[in-house]
Design an enzyme around this catalytic site. Structure first.
Site, PDB file in Angstrom:
ATOM      1  CG  ASN A   1      -4.602   3.769   9.679  1.00 34.28           C
ATOM      2  OD1 ASN A   1      -4.901   4.915   8.958  1.00 34.28           O
ATOM      3  ND2 ASN A   1      -3.441   4.052  10.299  1.00 34.28           N
TER       4      ASN A   1
ATOM      5  CB  THR B   1      11.242 -10.295 -11.614  1.00 27.87           C
ATOM      6  OG1 THR B   1      12.385  -9.921 -12.507  1.00 27.87           O
ATOM      7  CG2 THR B   1      10.802 -11.765 -11.983  1.00 27.87           C
TER       8      THR B   1
ATOM      9  CB  SER C   1      -1.867  -3.127   1.411  1.00 29.09           C
ATOM     10  OG  SER C   1      -1.009  -3.950   2.029  1.00 29.09           O
TER      11      SER C   1
ATOM     12  CD  GLN D   1      -6.561  -0.327   7.865  1.00 35.68           C
ATOM     13  OE1 GLN D   1      -7.526  -1.342   8.458  1.00 35.68           O
ATOM     14  NE2 GLN D   1      -5.522  -0.547   8.116  1.00 35.68           N
TER      15      GLN D   1
ATOM     16  CB  CYS E   1       4.303   7.836  19.642  1.00 33.09           C
ATOM     17  SG  CYS E   1       3.797   6.278  20.214  1.00 33.09           S
TER      18      CYS E   1
ATOM     19  N   GLY F   1       0.991  -1.410  -0.065  1.00 30.84           N
ATOM     20  CA  GLY F   1      -0.198  -0.004  -0.054  1.00 30.84           C
ATOM     21  C   GLY F   1       0.959   1.156  -0.051  1.00 30.84           C
ATOM     22  CB  THR F   2       3.985   2.089   1.715  1.00 22.82           C
ATOM     23  OG1 THR F   2       3.590   1.810   3.030  1.00 22.82           O
ATOM     24  CG2 THR F   2       5.003   3.202   1.827  1.00 22.82           C
TER      25      THR F   2
ATOM     26  CG  HIS G   1      -0.166  -6.884   4.860  1.00 18.63           C
ATOM     27  ND1 HIS G   1      -0.172  -6.481   6.268  1.00 18.63           N
ATOM     28  CD2 HIS G   1       0.272  -5.733   4.126  1.00 18.63           C
ATOM     29  CE1 HIS G   1       0.211  -5.178   6.316  1.00 18.63           C
ATOM     30  NE2 HIS G   1       0.486  -4.599   5.305  1.00 18.63           N
TER      31      HIS G   1
END
Ligand code: PLP
Length: 378
Positions: A154, A240, A202, A182, A327, A76-77, A204
């Site tokens: 999130n 690849t 994403s 999300q 944080c 996602g990043t 995961h």
């Protein structure tokens, strides 16, 4: 497992999810036996290419897109960076509650890019009239403005009125991107119906493998590649192809999408069970977010408590929860999202996120509630 060892309870599904068993099984073939390079013309390679094509079709059908509009990325990043960095030197309107994948990408190009941050309200909602007003104040030409607003947060789970926001963006000639990391696989998403130009996802987060994601790029919207190299993904994303993960992502997404209603029902019931237990115990807490939220995403702020301490004490009991996102040093322990919704400091410091998923059980939720109550009443 040693009989004396308690089974871990995983209640941090907004951070990541367990891989779906069918997805894992399908991936093994492409990892162990069919390991050909999808870009090679011999049949060992073309089999891999066919698997990628089929996976692309499955993924596209889950979000109402065309196959040619799905581009595989590593996460996602990467998808978020790809979009944001294409608008360097232009104008970006985003929000103050985005994930750091968006916020830090914006920061990276801020010296030469005009960036406007819309303020979410106390429930984490972004107002479409604020977007309209911001766009009205810009004098840029159509196509040079990107509006990037996450589908669901999130940390607190709030779901934005994406269709409405996209309509406003388009009325001003802007391109509309949503970070749907999300949301995909958890709520129904149709890029055509919602009029989305660009969408990040994403695997995961929806029981697929880590290290794979995708970017939906609407036909007619053009982006420059983030990575230069080979001609994979129509020359837009070199490298690849991660065949096994692409296959695993498609299996997981299809399964989650087909079971959205049933998963919703289950996670909402678990959510209610937990809140009922905590309220019945008379704990002093605020539930953050909005009624319209990702099922199972439960952000709670306990008065005069320390979220970090709660997290570690729950960990000692074998329960994985979170405090939200990382944080920052200036306002230790209070995340940018919790600050953005303006929570009273007495509660903000005591914020935790319990994110339940389709694999959690009523028995697990009971244990979480019991341990939390014991800890907070001691
Ligand atoms: N965007 C949102 C809303 C997220 O929740 C996350 C991960 O937590 C990301 C982006 C980054 O995704 P990834 O972990 O695949 O890089």
């Amino acid at each position: 497992m040693n009989n004396n060892m308690k089974k871990m309870i995983f209640a941090d599904n907004a951070a990541t999810t367990a891989i779906d068993e069918d997805a894992l099984q399908k991936m093994m073939l492409w990892l162990k036996e069919e390991y050909g390079n999808a870009s090679q013309p011999y049949s060992f390679g073309s089999k891999a290419k066919k698997a990628i094509t089929e996976s692309r079709q499955i993924i596209a059908s889950c979000i109402g897109a065309k196959s040619e509009e799905i581009f595989f990325t590593s996460c996602g990043t990467e998808s978020d960076n790809w979009v944001i960095k294409n608008f360097a030197n232009k104008t970006i309107i985003t929000t103050n509650i985005e994930h750091h994948a968006i916020l830090n990408s914006c920061k990276a190009i801020s010296s030469n890019t005009k960036i406007v941050y819309l303020q979410a309200d106390k429930n984490g909602l972004v107002n479409s009239s604020d977007l309209d007003e911001s766009l009205s104040l810009l004098s840029n030409k159509p196509g040079s403005v990107l509006v990037s607003i996450m589908t669901a947060n999130n940390e607190i789970g709030t779901i934005q009125p994406i269709k409405e926001l996209a309509e406003v963006a388009h009325a001003h000639g802007a391109i509309f991107h949503t970070d749907a990391v999300q949301a995909i696989g958890h709520i129904h998403m149709d890029v055509k119906e919602m009029n989305i130009d660009l969408l990040s996802a994403s695997a995961h987060k929806f029981n697929g493998p880590k290290g794979i994601g995708f970017l939906f790029i609407k036909e007619g919207v053009s982006l420059l590649p983030l990575l230069d190299g080979g001609s994979q993904e129509c020359g837009l994303r070199a490298g690849t192809e991660n065949v096994a993960s692409i296959v695993g992502m498609a299996v997981a997404l299809k399964k989650n999408t087909d079971n959205i209603e049933c998963n919703h029902k289950k996670t909402l019931a678990l959510e209610q069970q937990l809140i009922f237990r905590l309220q019945s115990a008379g704990l002093d807490f605020i539930r953050n977010g909005h009624d319209y939220h990702i099922p199972g995403n439960i952000s709670l702020s306990f008065r005069d408590r320390d979220g970090e301490m709660i997290l570690h004490r729950m960990d000692l009991k074998g329960i994985c929860i979170s405090t939200g996102s990382a944080c920052d040093s200036v306002n230790a322990q209070i995340s940018h999202v919790i600050r953005a919704i303006g929570l009273d400091r007495q509660y903000a410091q005591g914020t935790i996120r319990i994110s339940l998923g389709k694999n959690n059980t009523a028995e697990e939720v009971d244990t979480i509630a019991t341990e939390l109550i014991r800890l907070l009443q001691s």
